[in-house]
Design a protein around this motif. Sequence first.
Motif, PDB file in Angstrom:
ATOM      1  N   THR A   4       0.837  -1.200   0.000  1.00  0.00           N
ATOM      2  CA  THR A   4       0.000   0.000   0.000  1.00  0.00           C
ATOM      3  C   THR A   4       0.870   1.248   0.000  1.00  0.00           C
ATOM      4  OG1 THR A   4      -0.163   0.118   2.428  1.00  0.00           O
ATOM      5  CG2 THR A   4      -1.827  -1.191   1.265  1.00  0.00           C
ATOM      6  N   ILE A   5       0.440   2.240  -0.774  1.00  0.00           N
ATOM      7  CA  ILE A   5       1.131   3.529  -0.831  1.00  0.00           C
ATOM      8  C   ILE A   5       0.085   4.616  -0.645  1.00  0.00           C
ATOM      9  CG2 ILE A   5       2.549   5.091  -2.197  1.00  0.00           C
ATOM     10  CD1 ILE A   5       3.709   2.703  -3.646  1.00  0.00           C
ATOM     11  N   ASP A   6       0.131   5.282   0.487  1.00  0.00           N
ATOM     12  CA  ASP A   6      -0.825   6.335   0.807  1.00  0.00           C
ATOM     13  C   ASP A   6      -0.130   7.689   0.883  1.00  0.00           C
ATOM     14  OD1 ASP A   6      -3.276   4.810   1.194  1.00  0.00           O
ATOM     15  OD2 ASP A   6      -2.305   3.958   2.966  1.00  0.00           O
ATOM     16  N   VAL A 127      -7.240   1.333   6.345  1.00  0.00           N
ATOM     17  CA  VAL A 127      -8.623   0.844   6.301  1.00  0.00           C
ATOM     18  C   VAL A 127      -8.816  -0.304   5.311  1.00  0.00           C
ATOM     19  CG1 VAL A 127     -11.029   1.462   5.813  1.00  0.00           C
ATOM     20  CG2 VAL A 127      -9.533   3.087   6.997  1.00  0.00           C
ATOM     21  N   ALA A 128      -8.441  -0.078   4.064  1.00  0.00           N
ATOM     22  CA  ALA A 128      -8.714  -1.091   3.041  1.00  0.00           C
ATOM     23  C   ALA A 128      -7.915  -2.371   3.263  1.00  0.00           C
ATOM     24  CB  ALA A 128      -8.428  -0.520   1.651  1.00  0.00           C
ATOM     25  N   PHE A 129      -6.609  -2.213   3.543  1.00  0.00           N
ATOM     26  CA  PHE A 129      -5.738  -3.383   3.696  1.00  0.00           C
ATOM     27  C   PHE A 129      -4.834  -3.226   4.919  1.00  0.00           C
ATOM     28  CE2 PHE A 129      -6.574  -2.681  -0.853  1.00  0.00           C
ATOM     29  CZ  PHE A 129      -7.270  -3.848  -1.140  1.00  0.00           C
ATOM     30  N   PRO A 130      -5.417  -3.227   6.113  1.00  0.00           N
ATOM     31  CA  PRO A 130      -4.605  -3.041   7.327  1.00  0.00           C
ATOM     32  C   PRO A 130      -3.591  -4.156   7.558  1.00  0.00           C
ATOM     33  CG  PRO A 130      -6.835  -3.718   7.896  1.00  0.00           C
ATOM     34  CD  PRO A 130      -6.843  -3.387   6.434  1.00  0.00           C
ATOM     35  N   GLU A 131      -3.797  -5.319   6.922  1.00  0.00           N
ATOM     36  CA  GLU A 131      -2.872  -6.439   7.085  1.00  0.00           C
ATOM     37  C   GLU A 131      -1.870  -6.525   5.936  1.00  0.00           C
ATOM     38  OE1 GLU A 131      -2.969  -8.040   9.902  1.00  0.00           O
ATOM     39  OE2 GLU A 131      -4.704  -6.820  10.460  1.00  0.00           O
ATOM     40  N   ALA A 132      -1.780  -5.486   5.115  1.00  0.00           N
ATOM     41  CA  ALA A 132      -0.842  -5.498   3.986  1.00  0.00           C
ATOM     42  C   ALA A 132       0.580  -5.757   4.469  1.00  0.00           C
ATOM     43  CB  ALA A 132      -0.904  -4.171   3.238  1.00  0.00           C
ATOM     44  N   GLU A 133       1.332  -6.499   3.666  1.00  0.00           N
ATOM     45  CA  GLU A 133       2.684  -6.885   4.067  1.00  0.00           C
ATOM     46  C   GLU A 133       3.678  -5.729   4.052  1.00  0.00           C
ATOM     47  OE1 GLU A 133       0.766 -10.592   2.277  1.00  0.00           O
ATOM     48  OE2 GLU A 133       0.708  -8.425   1.982  1.00  0.00           O
ATOM     49  N   CYS A 134       3.434  -4.727   3.218  1.00  0.00           N
ATOM     50  CA  CYS A 134       4.372  -3.606   3.125  1.00  0.00           C
ATOM     51  C   CYS A 134       3.582  -2.322   2.883  1.00  0.00           C
ATOM     52  CB  CYS A 134       5.358  -3.844   1.986  1.00  0.00           C
ATOM     53  SG  CYS A 134       6.880  -2.891   2.123  1.00  0.00           S
ATOM     54  N   LYS A 135       3.800  -1.319   3.759  1.00  0.00           N
ATOM     55  CA  LYS A 135       3.033  -0.076   3.676  1.00  0.00           C
ATOM     56  C   LYS A 135       3.966   1.131   3.614  1.00  0.00           C
ATOM     57  CE  LYS A 135      -0.459  -2.041   6.795  1.00  0.00           C
ATOM     58  NZ  LYS A 135      -1.183  -1.835   8.071  1.00  0.00           N
ATOM     59  N   PHE A 136       3.562   2.116   2.806  1.00  0.00           N
ATOM     60  CA  PHE A 136       4.314   3.364   2.696  1.00  0.00           C
ATOM     61  C   PHE A 136       3.368   4.548   2.849  1.00  0.00           C
ATOM     62  CE2 PHE A 136       6.540   0.233   0.076  1.00  0.00           C
ATOM     63  CZ  PHE A 136       7.840   0.343   0.547  1.00  0.00           C
ATOM     64  N   PHE A 137       3.903   5.645   3.387  1.00  0.00           N
ATOM     65  CA  PHE A 137       3.157   6.903   3.439  1.00  0.00           C
ATOM     66  C   PHE A 137       4.076   7.976   2.873  1.00  0.00           C
ATOM     67  CE2 PHE A 137       1.232  10.732   5.141  1.00  0.00           C
ATOM     68  CZ  PHE A 137      -0.124  10.464   5.011  1.00  0.00           C
ATOM     69  N   PRO A 183      -9.730   9.033   7.931  1.00  0.00           N
ATOM     70  CA  PRO A 183      -8.960  10.252   7.656  1.00  0.00           C
ATOM     71  C   PRO A 183      -7.593   9.913   7.070  1.00  0.00           C
ATOM     72  CG  PRO A 183      -8.913   9.756   9.990  1.00  0.00           C
ATOM     73  CD  PRO A 183      -9.914   8.809   9.375  1.00  0.00           C
ATOM     74  N   LEU A 184      -7.003  10.897   6.400  1.00  0.00           N
ATOM     75  CA  LEU A 184      -5.684  10.708   5.798  1.00  0.00           C
ATOM     76  C   LEU A 184      -4.619  10.763   6.889  1.00  0.00           C
ATOM     77  CD1 LEU A 184      -3.756  10.494   3.375  1.00  0.00           C
ATOM     78  CD2 LEU A 184      -3.873  12.985   3.176  1.00  0.00           C
ATOM     79  N   VAL A 185      -4.182   9.601   7.334  1.00  0.00           N
ATOM     80  CA  VAL A 185      -3.124   9.481   8.344  1.00  0.00           C
ATOM     81  C   VAL A 185      -2.271   8.273   7.978  1.00  0.00           C
ATOM     82  CG1 VAL A 185      -4.442  10.532  10.226  1.00  0.00           C
ATOM     83  CG2 VAL A 185      -4.585   8.060   9.841  1.00  0.00           C
ATOM     84  N   PRO A 186      -1.000   8.292   8.352  1.00  0.00           N
ATOM     85  CA  PRO A 186      -0.169   7.118   8.065  1.00  0.00           C
ATOM     86  C   PRO A 186      -0.513   5.954   8.990  1.00  0.00           C
ATOM     87  CG  PRO A 186       1.084   8.754   9.288  1.00  0.00           C
ATOM     88  CD  PRO A 186      -0.224   9.396   8.937  1.00  0.00           C
ATOM     89  N   ALA A 187      -0.428   4.750   8.466  1.00  0.00           N
ATOM     90  CA  ALA A 187      -0.591   3.569   9.314  1.00  0.00           C
ATOM     91  C   ALA A 187       0.571   3.528  10.299  1.00  0.00           C
ATOM     92  CB  ALA A 187      -0.598   2.306   8.450  1.00  0.00           C
ATOM     93  N   ILE A 191       6.076   2.962   6.325  1.00  0.00           N
ATOM     94  CA  ILE A 191       7.381   3.595   6.134  1.00  0.00           C
ATOM     95  C   ILE A 191       7.145   4.971   5.524  1.00  0.00           C
ATOM     96  CG2 ILE A 191       9.583   3.458   4.903  1.00  0.00           C
ATOM     97  CD1 ILE A 191       9.109   0.361   4.845  1.00  0.00           C
ATOM     98  N   GLY A 192       7.604   6.025   6.186  1.00  0.00           N
ATOM     99  CA  GLY A 192       7.398   7.380   5.697  1.00  0.00           C
ATOM    100  C   GLY A 192       8.496   7.818   4.742  1.00  0.00           C
ATOM    101  N   ILE A 193       8.099   8.455   3.636  1.00  0.00           N
ATOM    102  CA  ILE A 193       9.063   8.954   2.650  1.00  0.00           C
ATOM    103  C   ILE A 193       8.665  10.372   2.246  1.00  0.00           C
ATOM    104  CG2 ILE A 193      10.080   8.630   0.364  1.00  0.00           C
ATOM    105  CD1 ILE A 193       9.490   5.662   0.593  1.00  0.00           C
ATOM    106  N   ASP A 194       9.574  11.333   2.429  1.00  0.00           N
ATOM    107  CA  ASP A 194       9.355  12.715   2.000  1.00  0.00           C
ATOM    108  C   ASP A 194      10.022  12.884   0.642  1.00  0.00           C
ATOM    109  OD1 ASP A 194       9.463  15.472   1.510  1.00  0.00           O
ATOM    110  OD2 ASP A 194       9.598  15.949   3.641  1.00  0.00           O
ATOM    111  N   THR A 195       9.218  13.135  -0.393  1.00  0.00           N
ATOM    112  CA  THR A 195       9.738  13.177  -1.763  1.00  0.00           C
ATOM    113  C   THR A 195      10.089  14.581  -2.244  1.00  0.00           C
ATOM    114  OG1 THR A 195       7.555  13.454  -2.807  1.00  0.00           O
ATOM    115  CG2 THR A 195       8.262  11.195  -2.291  1.00  0.00           C
ATOM    116  N   THR A 196      10.048  15.572  -1.352  1.00  0.00           N
ATOM    117  CA  THR A 196      10.243  16.966  -1.765  1.00  0.00           C
ATOM    118  C   THR A 196      11.485  17.159  -2.625  1.00  0.00           C
ATOM    119  OG1 THR A 196       9.124  17.755   0.234  1.00  0.00           O
ATOM    120  CG2 THR A 196      10.492  19.341  -0.963  1.00  0.00           C
TER     121      THR A 196
END
Length: 219
Positions: A4-6, A127-137, A183-187, A191-196
């Motif tokens: 997941t990538i949020d 919400v959609a895939f809380p059990e996803a194996e790999c998550k990014f925000f 709401p839009l919040v990281p799981a 893993i948080g990534i700032d792409t600025t």
Amino acid sequence: MIVTIDGPAGTGKSTAARGLAERLGFEFLDTGAMYRALGWACLEAGVDPADADAAARIAETTAIEFRDDRTWVGDLDVTEAIRTSPVSQAASLVAQIPAVRRELVRQQRRLADGRRIVCEGRDQGTVAFPEAECKFFITADPEERARRRQGELLAKGVSVDLKKLLAEQKARDRRDETRAEAPLVPADDAIGIDTTSMTGGEVLDMLERHVRSRMTGEN
């Protein structure tokens, strides 16, 4: 495996998610396009996107599919039609409606069932895939996000004032972050990534390293 990538708009998450899916040989689920398609369907039907009951009925009766990297509503290819400013605003409004979100999450889970897939959106890891194996925000500086969006529109021949884009973006962020449901919040485990200050290639490389590391650890 589900990845997941949020994150908010303009962070590069859609491009990164699509590219990651290609590199991994996974399928790609653009959930933002689903909300856009629903917003488009409301406008086409003459329904106020802010009308919760009417929008929920549209959601329950609208078949949204992805075929050959195109977005379809029924037998209509709406890939380009859903990328206009009015549809963007409609999508933001329908996304605030709990019944709409629940219906689209149900559809997202159906589309992802049994597949290796990269899912991009705003609530995929929570919400959609809380059990996803790999998550990014994924995040980025607000002004940089607005500049990126302006560049996308200019490439399509659409001239939009940067200040107007920034104001619309801030309003949407506020709605997304404060809505009662999803709401839009990281799981917590994202893993948080700032792409600025990152190029698209750098973002993609980082995502791929994390996912392949997780895949190796599971084998």
